[in-house]
Scaffold this motif. Structure first.
Motif, PDB file in Angstrom:
ATOM      1  N   GLY A 254     -33.286  -6.588  17.315  1.00 48.68           N
ATOM      2  CA  GLY A 254     -32.933  -5.204  16.982  1.00 48.68           C
ATOM      3  C   GLY A 254     -31.720  -4.739  17.758  1.00 48.68           C
ATOM      4  N   ALA A 255     -31.604  -5.161  19.009  1.00 49.96           N
ATOM      5  CA  ALA A 255     -30.432  -4.799  19.814  1.00 49.96           C
ATOM      6  C   ALA A 255     -29.175  -5.476  19.275  1.00 49.96           C
ATOM      7  N   ILE A 256     -29.291  -6.708  18.828  1.00 51.85           N
ATOM      8  CA  ILE A 256     -28.140  -7.392  18.239  1.00 51.85           C
ATOM      9  C   ILE A 256     -27.766  -6.747  16.911  1.00 51.85           C
ATOM     10  N   HIS A 257     -28.762  -6.357  16.143  1.00 50.85           N
ATOM     11  CA  HIS A 257     -28.509  -5.732  14.854  1.00 50.85           C
ATOM     12  C   HIS A 257     -27.766  -4.403  15.022  1.00 50.85           C
ATOM     13  N   PHE A 258     -28.142  -3.616  16.007  1.00 46.43           N
ATOM     14  CA  PHE A 258     -27.517  -2.316  16.244  1.00 46.43           C
ATOM     15  C   PHE A 258     -26.470  -2.364  17.355  1.00 46.43           C
ATOM     16  N   LEU A 259     -25.913  -3.517  17.621  1.00 44.15           N
ATOM     17  CA  LEU A 259     -24.883  -3.654  18.646  1.00 44.15           C
ATOM     18  C   LEU A 259     -23.661  -2.776  18.385  1.00 44.15           C
ATOM     19  N   PRO A 260     -23.144  -2.649  17.155  1.00 45.25           N
ATOM     20  CA  PRO A 260     -22.018  -1.738  16.946  1.00 45.25           C
ATOM     21  C   PRO A 260     -22.348  -0.280  17.285  1.00 45.25           C
ATOM     22  N   THR A 261     -23.550   0.144  16.961  1.00 45.40           N
ATOM     23  CA  THR A 261     -23.959   1.510  17.294  1.00 45.40           C
ATOM     24  C   THR A 261     -24.081   1.688  18.796  1.00 45.40           C
TER      25      THR A 261
ATOM     26  N   LYS B 173     -14.500  10.543  22.265  1.00 48.01           N
ATOM     27  CA  LYS B 173     -14.484  11.987  22.026  1.00 48.01           C
ATOM     28  C   LYS B 173     -13.614  12.699  23.038  1.00 48.01           C
ATOM     29  N   TRP B 174     -13.708  12.267  24.279  1.00 50.80           N
ATOM     30  CA  TRP B 174     -12.982  12.931  25.356  1.00 50.80           C
ATOM     31  C   TRP B 174     -11.952  11.988  25.936  1.00 50.80           C
TER      32      TRP B 174
ATOM     33  N   VAL C  99     -19.803  -6.594  10.700  1.00 50.52           N
ATOM     34  CA  VAL C  99     -18.499  -6.893  11.305  1.00 50.52           C
ATOM     35  C   VAL C  99     -17.585  -5.665  11.225  1.00 50.52           C
ATOM     36  N   VAL C 100     -17.600  -4.967  10.088  1.00 52.61           N
ATOM     37  CA  VAL C 100     -16.791  -3.755   9.939  1.00 52.61           C
ATOM     38  C   VAL C 100     -17.220  -2.696  10.954  1.00 52.61           C
ATOM     39  N   ALA C 101     -18.522  -2.503  11.096  1.00 52.76           N
ATOM     40  CA  ALA C 101     -19.028  -1.523  12.059  1.00 52.76           C
ATOM     41  C   ALA C 101     -18.683  -1.928  13.488  1.00 52.76           C
ATOM     42  N   LEU C 102     -18.737  -3.213  13.788  1.00 49.99           N
ATOM     43  CA  LEU C 102     -18.402  -3.685  15.131  1.00 49.99           C
ATOM     44  C   LEU C 102     -16.925  -3.473  15.440  1.00 49.99           C
ATOM     45  N   ILE C 103     -16.057  -3.796  14.489  1.00 47.01           N
ATOM     46  CA  ILE C 103     -14.622  -3.594  14.708  1.00 47.01           C
ATOM     47  C   ILE C 103     -14.311  -2.110  14.857  1.00 47.01           C
ATOM     48  N   TRP C 104     -14.937  -1.278  14.031  1.00 45.82           N
ATOM     49  CA  TRP C 104     -14.708   0.163  14.106  1.00 45.82           C
ATOM     50  C   TRP C 104     -15.211   0.716  15.442  1.00 45.82           C
ATOM     51  N   ALA C 105     -16.346   0.231  15.909  1.00 41.00           N
ATOM     52  CA  ALA C 105     -16.889   0.712  17.186  1.00 41.00           C
ATOM     53  C   ALA C 105     -15.997   0.309  18.356  1.00 41.00           C
TER      54      ALA C 105
ATOM     55  N   ALA D 200     -21.859   4.237  21.016  1.00 42.67           N
ATOM     56  CA  ALA D 200     -22.500   5.245  21.863  1.00 42.67           C
ATOM     57  C   ALA D 200     -22.031   5.129  23.314  1.00 42.67           C
ATOM     58  N   LEU D 201     -21.869   3.926  23.806  1.00 46.18           N
ATOM     59  CA  LEU D 201     -21.408   3.748  25.190  1.00 46.18           C
ATOM     60  C   LEU D 201     -19.947   4.148  25.363  1.00 46.18           C
ATOM     61  N   ARG D 202     -19.158   4.021  24.296  1.00 47.23           N
ATOM     62  CA  ARG D 202     -17.749   4.408  24.361  1.00 47.23           C
ATOM     63  C   ARG D 202     -17.526   5.864  23.983  1.00 47.23           C
ATOM     64  N   ASN D 203     -18.592   6.617  23.686  1.00 45.61           N
ATOM     65  CA  ASN D 203     -18.512   8.015  23.259  1.00 45.61           C
ATOM     66  C   ASN D 203     -17.574   8.163  22.068  1.00 45.61           C
ATOM     67  N   SER D 204     -17.808   7.379  21.035  1.00 45.20           N
ATOM     68  CA  SER D 204     -16.947   7.363  19.865  1.00 45.20           C
ATOM     69  C   SER D 204     -17.074   8.650  19.066  1.00 45.20           C
ATOM     70  N   ARG D 205     -15.963   9.065  18.470  1.00 45.35           N
ATOM     71  CA  ARG D 205     -15.975  10.237  17.602  1.00 45.35           C
ATOM     72  C   ARG D 205     -16.750   9.967  16.324  1.00 45.35           C
ATOM     73  N   HIS D 206     -16.824   8.718  15.924  1.00 48.92           N
ATOM     74  CA  HIS D 206     -17.408   8.333  14.649  1.00 48.92           C
ATOM     75  C   HIS D 206     -18.771   7.670  14.821  1.00 48.92           C
ATOM     76  N   LEU D 207     -19.529   8.124  15.785  1.00 49.79           N
ATOM     77  CA  LEU D 207     -20.808   7.490  16.096  1.00 49.79           C
ATOM     78  C   LEU D 207     -21.767   7.554  14.912  1.00 49.79           C
ATOM     79  N   LEU D 208     -21.867   8.698  14.261  1.00 53.03           N
ATOM     80  CA  LEU D 208     -22.790   8.832  13.139  1.00 53.03           C
ATOM     81  C   LEU D 208     -22.380   7.943  11.968  1.00 53.03           C
ATOM     82  N   ALA D 209     -21.087   7.885  11.663  1.00 54.26           N
ATOM     83  CA  ALA D 209     -20.615   7.043  10.565  1.00 54.26           C
ATOM     84  C   ALA D 209     -20.841   5.565  10.870  1.00 54.26           C
ATOM     85  N   ILE D 210     -20.592   5.162  12.106  1.00 49.35           N
ATOM     86  CA  ILE D 210     -20.819   3.762  12.492  1.00 49.35           C
ATOM     87  C   ILE D 210     -22.300   3.430  12.403  1.00 49.35           C
TER      88      ILE D 210
END
Length: 76
Positions: free
Chosen positions: A13-20, A61-62, A49-55, A24-34
């Motif tokens: 499950g952690a590997i599956h949600f690795l992009p999320t 955010k700041w 792969v798309v979600a991982l690259i985007w993350a 979250a750790l990078r405080n991304s502006r697009h967290l919900l979309a990712i």
């Protein structure tokens, strides 16, 4: 057997949600979309792969900027 399945579910499950998690750790502006792309399309592999690259490439955010007046002994 159920305990083994439960123990294997956590790392997979952690590997599956690795992009999320990365977003979250990078405080991304697009967290919900990712998260939504990761949730809906990661089973294809391409969506993951798309979600991982985007993350990894999204801006946080700041943005921290240093003030030129942060050093009290400097005169301008």
């Amino acid at each position: 057997m159920h305990v083994l399945f439960g123990l294997m579910l956590i790392p997979f499950g952690a590997i599956h949600f690795l992009p999320t998690i990365i977003a979250a750790l990078r405080n991304s502006r697009h967290l919900l979309a990712i998260f939504l792309i990761n949730l809906c399309f990661s089973w294809t592999g391409v969506g993951w792969v798309v979600a991982l690259i985007w993350a990894c490439t999204s801006e946080p955010k700041w943005v921290y900027a240093h003030s030129p007046y942060a050093y009290p002994y400097r005169r301008y």
